[in-house]
Design an enzyme around this catalytic site. Structure first.
Site, PDB file in Angstrom:
ATOM      1  N   SER A 235      -3.759  11.478 -15.873  1.00  0.00           N
ATOM      2  CA  SER A 235      -3.813  10.045 -16.196  1.00  0.00           C
ATOM      3  C   SER A 235      -4.822   9.815 -17.311  1.00  0.00           C
ATOM      4  O   SER A 235      -4.643   8.942 -18.151  1.00  0.00           O
ATOM      5  CB  SER A 235      -4.239   9.210 -14.985  1.00  0.00           C
TER       6      SER A 235
ATOM      7  N   TYR B  40       1.759   4.704  -8.253  1.00  0.00           N
ATOM      8  CA  TYR B  40       1.063   5.293  -7.093  1.00  0.00           C
ATOM      9  C   TYR B  40      -0.408   4.931  -6.982  1.00  0.00           C
ATOM     10  O   TYR B  40      -1.060   5.306  -6.018  1.00  0.00           O
ATOM     11  CB  TYR B  40       1.250   6.817  -7.059  1.00  0.00           C
ATOM     12  N   LYS B  41      -0.956   4.198  -7.967  1.00  0.00           N
ATOM     13  CA  LYS B  41      -2.331   3.713  -7.796  1.00  0.00           C
ATOM     14  C   LYS B  41      -2.589   2.509  -8.697  1.00  0.00           C
ATOM     15  O   LYS B  41      -1.701   2.069  -9.419  1.00  0.00           O
ATOM     16  CB  LYS B  41      -3.356   4.822  -8.034  1.00  0.00           C
TER      17      LYS B  41
ATOM     18  N   GLY C 204      -5.930  20.800 -11.173  1.00  0.00           N
ATOM     19  CA  GLY C 204      -7.045  20.999 -10.232  1.00  0.00           C
ATOM     20  C   GLY C 204      -6.549  21.089  -8.790  1.00  0.00           C
ATOM     21  O   GLY C 204      -5.466  20.596  -8.467  1.00  0.00           O
TER      22      GLY C 204
ATOM     23  N   ASP D 279      -4.220 -31.474   3.022  1.00  0.00           N
ATOM     24  CA  ASP D 279      -3.711 -30.955   1.746  1.00  0.00           C
ATOM     25  C   ASP D 279      -2.947 -32.063   1.010  1.00  0.00           C
ATOM     26  O   ASP D 279      -1.718 -32.032   0.913  1.00  0.00           O
ATOM     27  CB  ASP D 279      -2.808 -29.750   2.054  1.00  0.00           C
TER      28      ASP D 279
END
Ligand code: SPV
Ligand code: MG
Length: 433
Positions: free
Chosen positions: A9, A43-44, A91, A205
């Protein structure tokens, strides 16, 4: 020269990335598959730097020959089949979490093309996620926050907002995350509801809690969060007043305001036809939208038109006619509201809306038709889903129970189990000690 492939990334670049690239360049000619912004949000959370900015950095790292776009984790397979690398370097961190199954697929496809996976030990004590979290704790500026909503709409299949009404609920939306087999799911931003802002102040409200007071709530929330905000602007008031409100909201860093096409004393939409509610004329409401757009200071601020035709039982055709007119008047988004238990009328509207030549983002608030899933909303073309009142509604019943329990027992001992332990409330917000 052997071909080496590295996927990353590359947001908040650090020495851990360099360690990977150093290993890779000793093996041969390095191509980096750089995750696209859309690929990352699958995914993030969205990257701090966009694809072009990250590309510029990675291209200039010693040992990188080429940077190509990678569209999410699944795209490894396509790229490996095409590039046929001798080595893929990653990694060891991907042995766990969401990337675990990607790793297994990469090993499979590497067998097909005769390549090998090389996994240098993951560099300890450094992670982009931790660095990003530290950066976010520093806070943000109004300008940066304001721009976030448009970016999210562009990147995500659906943008997910939750209601907030004070600093604490802002922190809940800011920090709450769930890990679903490695996919990190969180809220993308906050909805400042007129219902819950009013009720939490002990007021109905009905637009009595006006912009001056609402702005104080917004300011309090902005102080302790970084995510984008959409403000419920009720009817927007008079066009002349609305123009001022727009400027103030922009100055605070709000990304969008939603105004509803009602006139006179405003009642909450969920009363439906049970309350005396009047819809504005198309002409008048279009003028209000245009006045707001003219007063805007930034390019990015969004004025979203909320259509009350279904709430007032005027039918789908009336709602569609209004959507068309409001877009012509300059609306940057359309919110279609319903108070039916079934999502049918919303689904019908959304499907018809798809045929519009000029479309703007579509927003829904599934409070009553809450069985509908986010995936189903994506499938009918919805861009933003708002969970409009759930933090206040879920907080109230246990608070009432605690008050009753103390009264019944003449002491607080029995209520203790209903409460967050004292040591946890003391440390809930860091910096107290
Ligand atoms: C609010 O949250 O104040 C809204 C949405 O306007 S609704 O209560 O459904 O009208
Ligand atoms: Mg409201």
């Amino acid at each position: 020269m052997k071909k080496v492939f590295v996927g990353m990334s590359g947001d908040v670049f650090h020495h851990g990335h360099i360690n990977i690239i150093e290993t890779a360049r000793k093996l041969g000619d390095v191509t980096v598959g750089l995750m696209t912004d859309e690929g990352i949000v699958s995914y993030k959370r969205p990257p701090l730097l966009n694809y072009d900015q990250r590309k510029k950095i990675i291209e200039n790292i010693k040992g990188v020959s080429k940077v190509i776009p990678q569209d999410g984790l699944n795209d490894y397979i396509r790229i490996i089949r095409q590039l046929k690398p001798d080595y893929v370097v990653h990694g060891t961190d991907w042995r766990e979490g969401i990337q675990k199954s990607t790793r297994e697929k990469v090993i499979e496809v590497l067998k097909e093309v005769g390549g090998e996976l090389i996994e240098p030990e993951y560099t300890k004590d450094i992670s982009s996620t931790a660095l990003v979290n530290e950066l976010l704790e520093l806070g943000t500026t109004p300008d940066v926050r304001l721009k976030k909503l448009r970016r999210l709409i562009k990147l995500k299949p659906i943008v997910r907002l939750l209601e907030v009404h004070n600093g604490l609920t802002g922190r809940i939306v800011e920090k709450t995350r769930v890990d679903l087999d490695g996919e990190i799911r969180e809220f993308d931003g906050m909805w400042i509801s007129s219902l819950t802002d009013s009720i939490s102040k002990g007021k109905p409200d009905i637009e009595y809690v006006d912009f001056t007071s609402r702005n104080q709530t917004i300011d309090q929330i902005c102080d302790v969060t970084t995510k984008p905000i959409i403000v419920d602007g009720d009817t927007g008031g008079m066009a002349e007043h609305f123009s001022y409100a727009v400027k103030t909201l922009e100055r605070l860093g709000v990304s969008a305001v939603i105004i509803e096409d009602k006139i006179g004393l405003k009642r909450n939409s969920l009363f439906g036809a049970d309350a005396n509610q009047t819809q504005d004329s198309i002409e008048n409401f279009s003028n209000k939208i245009s006045a707001g757009k003219r007063s805007q200071v930034t390019e990015e601020f969004m004025i979203i038109a909320r259509i009350e035709s279904l709430i007032l039982r005027k039918g789908i055709d009336n709602a569609l006619e209004r959507a068309y007119a409001y877009i012509q008047a300059g609306a940057d988004g359309i919110m279609i509201h319903s108070k039916e238990k079934s999502p049918d009328e919303i689904v019908t509207f959304c499907k018809a809306y798809r045929h519009f030549d000029k479309k703007v983002p579509l927003i829904v608030v599934p409070t009553t038709y809450n069985q509908i899933t986010e995936q189903e909303l994506i499938d009918i073309g919805v861009n933003i889903v708002i969970y409009a009142n759930h933090l206040l509604r879920s907080a109230y019943p246990p608070m009432l129970k605690t008050a009753e329990t103390i009264l019944k027992n003449g002491r607080s001992f029995e209520a203790e189990k209903l409460c967050l332990p004292i040591n946890e409330i003391l440390t809930l917000i860091p910096g107290g000690k």
